[in-house]
Enzyme design. Sequence first.
Site, PDB file in Angstrom:
ATOM      1  N   GLY A 109      -1.619  -0.681   1.945  1.00 29.79           N
ATOM      2  CA  GLY A 109      -1.260  -1.755   2.521  1.00 29.79           C
ATOM      3  C   GLY A 109       0.080  -2.339   3.030  1.00 29.79           C
TER       4      GLY A 109
ATOM      5  N   ASN B  68      -4.329   3.660  -4.329  1.00 30.56           N
ATOM      6  CA  ASN B  68      -4.184   2.618  -3.167  1.00 30.56           C
ATOM      7  C   ASN B  68      -2.280   2.390  -4.144  1.00 30.56           C
ATOM      8  OD1 ASN B  68      -4.177  -0.811  -3.573  1.00 30.56           O
ATOM      9  ND2 ASN B  68      -3.319   0.208  -1.229  1.00 30.56           N
TER      10      ASN B  68
ATOM     11  N   GLN C 225     -14.325  -8.008   2.251  1.00 32.36           N
ATOM     12  CA  GLN C 225     -14.303  -7.715   1.152  1.00 32.36           C
ATOM     13  C   GLN C 225     -14.283  -9.359   0.436  1.00 32.36           C
ATOM     14  OE1 GLN C 225     -10.327  -8.210  -1.160  1.00 32.36           O
ATOM     15  NE2 GLN C 225     -10.248  -6.788  -2.342  1.00 32.36           N
TER      16      GLN C 225
ATOM     17  N   GLY D 272       2.020   1.815  -2.986  1.00 35.15           N
ATOM     18  CA  GLY D 272       3.218   2.454  -2.682  1.00 35.15           C
ATOM     19  C   GLY D 272       3.193   3.539  -1.759  1.00 35.15           C
TER      20      GLY D 272
ATOM     21  N   CYS E 243      -6.591  -8.984  -7.096  1.00 35.30           N
ATOM     22  CA  CYS E 243      -6.025  -9.684  -6.842  1.00 35.30           C
ATOM     23  C   CYS E 243      -5.260 -10.452  -8.363  1.00 35.30           C
ATOM     24  CB  CYS E 243      -6.396 -10.756  -5.967  1.00 35.30           C
ATOM     25  SG  CYS E 243      -4.991 -11.674  -5.432  1.00 35.30           S
TER      26      CYS E 243
HETATM   27  C1  FMN Z   1       0.126 -10.393   2.033  1.00 38.87           C
HETATM   28  C2  FMN Z   1      -0.584  -9.416   1.280  1.00 38.87           C
HETATM   29  C3  FMN Z   1      -1.753  -9.678   0.925  1.00 38.87           C
HETATM   30  C4  FMN Z   1      -2.900  -9.079   0.277  1.00 38.87           C
HETATM   31  N1  FMN Z   1      -3.998  -9.321   0.333  1.00 38.87           N
HETATM   32  C5  FMN Z   1      -5.339  -8.709  -0.454  1.00 38.87           C
HETATM   33  C6  FMN Z   1      -6.459  -8.921  -0.466  1.00 38.87           C
HETATM   34  O1  FMN Z   1      -6.743  -9.908   0.586  1.00 38.87           O
HETATM   35  N2  FMN Z   1      -7.227  -8.462  -0.951  1.00 38.87           N
HETATM   36  C7  FMN Z   1      -7.348  -7.401  -1.707  1.00 38.87           C
HETATM   37  O2  FMN Z   1      -8.022  -6.174  -2.301  1.00 38.87           O
HETATM   38  N3  FMN Z   1      -5.643  -7.032  -1.647  1.00 38.87           N
HETATM   39  C8  FMN Z   1      -4.912  -7.511  -1.598  1.00 38.87           C
HETATM   40  N4  FMN Z   1      -3.325  -7.191  -1.695  1.00 38.87           N
HETATM   41  C9  FMN Z   1      -2.703  -5.980  -2.128  1.00 38.87           C
HETATM   42  C10 FMN Z   1      -2.985  -4.792  -1.402  1.00 38.87           C
HETATM   43  O3  FMN Z   1      -3.896  -3.835  -0.606  1.00 38.87           O
HETATM   44  C11 FMN Z   1      -2.715  -3.681  -1.976  1.00 38.87           C
HETATM   45  O4  FMN Z   1      -3.294  -3.096  -2.614  1.00 38.87           O
HETATM   46  C12 FMN Z   1      -1.481  -3.584  -2.169  1.00 38.87           C
HETATM   47  O5  FMN Z   1      -0.530  -4.195  -1.466  1.00 38.87           O
HETATM   48  C13 FMN Z   1      -0.173  -2.698  -3.325  1.00 38.87           C
HETATM   49  O6  FMN Z   1      -0.643  -1.113  -1.912  1.00 38.87           O
HETATM   50  P1  FMN Z   1       0.604  -1.077  -0.708  1.00 38.87           P
HETATM   51  O7  FMN Z   1       1.680  -0.790  -1.375  1.00 38.87           O
HETATM   52  O8  FMN Z   1       0.523   0.224   0.007  1.00 38.87           O
HETATM   53  O9  FMN Z   1       1.368  -2.250  -0.404  1.00 38.87           O
HETATM   54  C14 FMN Z   1      -2.212  -8.571  -0.374  1.00 38.87           C
HETATM   55  C15 FMN Z   1      -0.813  -7.080  -0.461  1.00 38.87           C
HETATM   56  C16 FMN Z   1      -0.247  -8.579   0.734  1.00 38.87           C
HETATM   57  C17 FMN Z   1       1.607  -7.876   0.162  1.00 38.87           C
END
Ligand code: FMN
Length: 417
Positions: A277, A252, A82, A254, A122
Amino acid sequence: MMDYTDRHFRHLIRLLSKQTLLYTEMVSANAVAHERQFHQTHYRQQHPEACLDTMLQNYNIDYIATRFLAQGTAQEGPSILQLGGSDPDLLYQAAQAVSELSQRSYSDYHCNYTALNLNCGCPSPKVAGKGCFGAALMDDPVLVRDLCHALYEGGQQQYPVTVKCRIGTDTKRSWKDDNNNNNYDEALYQDLCHFIETVAAGGIVQEFTIHARIAVLTKSFSPADNRKIPPLKYHLIQRLVQDYPHLRFILNGGIESIPQVQDQLHRVPGLRGVMVGRAFCADPWRFSGADALLYHSNDTEVPLHRWHILQQYAQYADAQEQQYDPTTIRRFLIKAVTGLFAGEPNSKKYRIALDEIAGLPKKGIHTPVSELLLEAATKHLSEETLFRSPLESYELQTQGQNKDLVQEWQADRQVIL
Ligand SMILES: Cc1cc2nc3c(=O)[nH]c(=O)nc-3n(C[C@H](O)[C@H](O)[C@H](O)COP(=O)(O)O)c2cc1C
């Protein structure tokens, strides 16, 4: 995920799933492009007679490799790099660096990504505040289309380009007006369709990974709020799947377990995949049954148990410490395994032991990291934990024997993005 899905963590995950598609942390295209310019200029000064091809094959790419682009091993398998950026020229150059690194016949560095991905999701003020970047890009789909084109051309048309985004932003309508009413959702969906259609019309992007929340770009909203407060609207992604059958969508936000992944795939026929994530970082072992249960793979290489994984990871860690300086690399190698026993009896003691191991090279103690890792595991963890199979763990999950490890992980996190 920044500060988490580095090459060591991806290596660990590959030991527990051969099939899962992995994503790198977001890499700044600007940083890669500037390093590339710097090292090329330096090469030209040293070798004014060199032609362009010679320079491209020989400029010093070590720093770009170790700091930004290298994979941990040649066996990283399906994984997406990415990039974050908003300047087509810099994204073009960053993609050129990826292509150049992959073409060099290094035995030390590996760079064999499946695709390039543009970050349009982001919401961090550190990112979104810098002009149009991250989630703010969703308000400029024409620019996103051009950025994807730049990535594709910079990568010499060899890498598919995908986009990671949200279902929208709060630029046109405040998230406070969202009282679960249909008008709000309809307006959001129309904007989302406009984004998807405009980007896809460039002919480069066919796959979108979508975090099913809007990004609130108002400064008072923290990144953590942005992953919690705006409601998840999976139904909008379900509509996209139905309305654009020629495109691929990955849902994506939750999702915390294999049964939840299965549920989404079952509910939305045609959904390309589900991205996980935080739950994967908090408790990777929870997904160790992914190959068998989601990909229906009979691969005999799938993990037997966590002791097996730790043994393999320990060997990798020794090899990395022979290649790189343990005083700088050890803490990253250790960080990657901190969640492997999350929620198990004594896991906190194990983590404290890992912290100590991480600091040893700085104290001048150079016992092989493999020995330390395995010794700490046998000292603190039970055989039942070390030798439990993925399917036994999955059964415990389906019986609801999960602590809320994701909440715990978030509370423990030092890094606030
Ligand atoms: C610590 C942290 C770092 C993240 N870094 C990125 C990133 O570099 N690129 C990205 O697309 N999303 C990033 N995210 C977002 C996650 O990819 C994801 O979209 C988000 O946490 C929701 O998914 P989840 O509920 O499965 O965690 C980050 C999230 C967290 C908590």
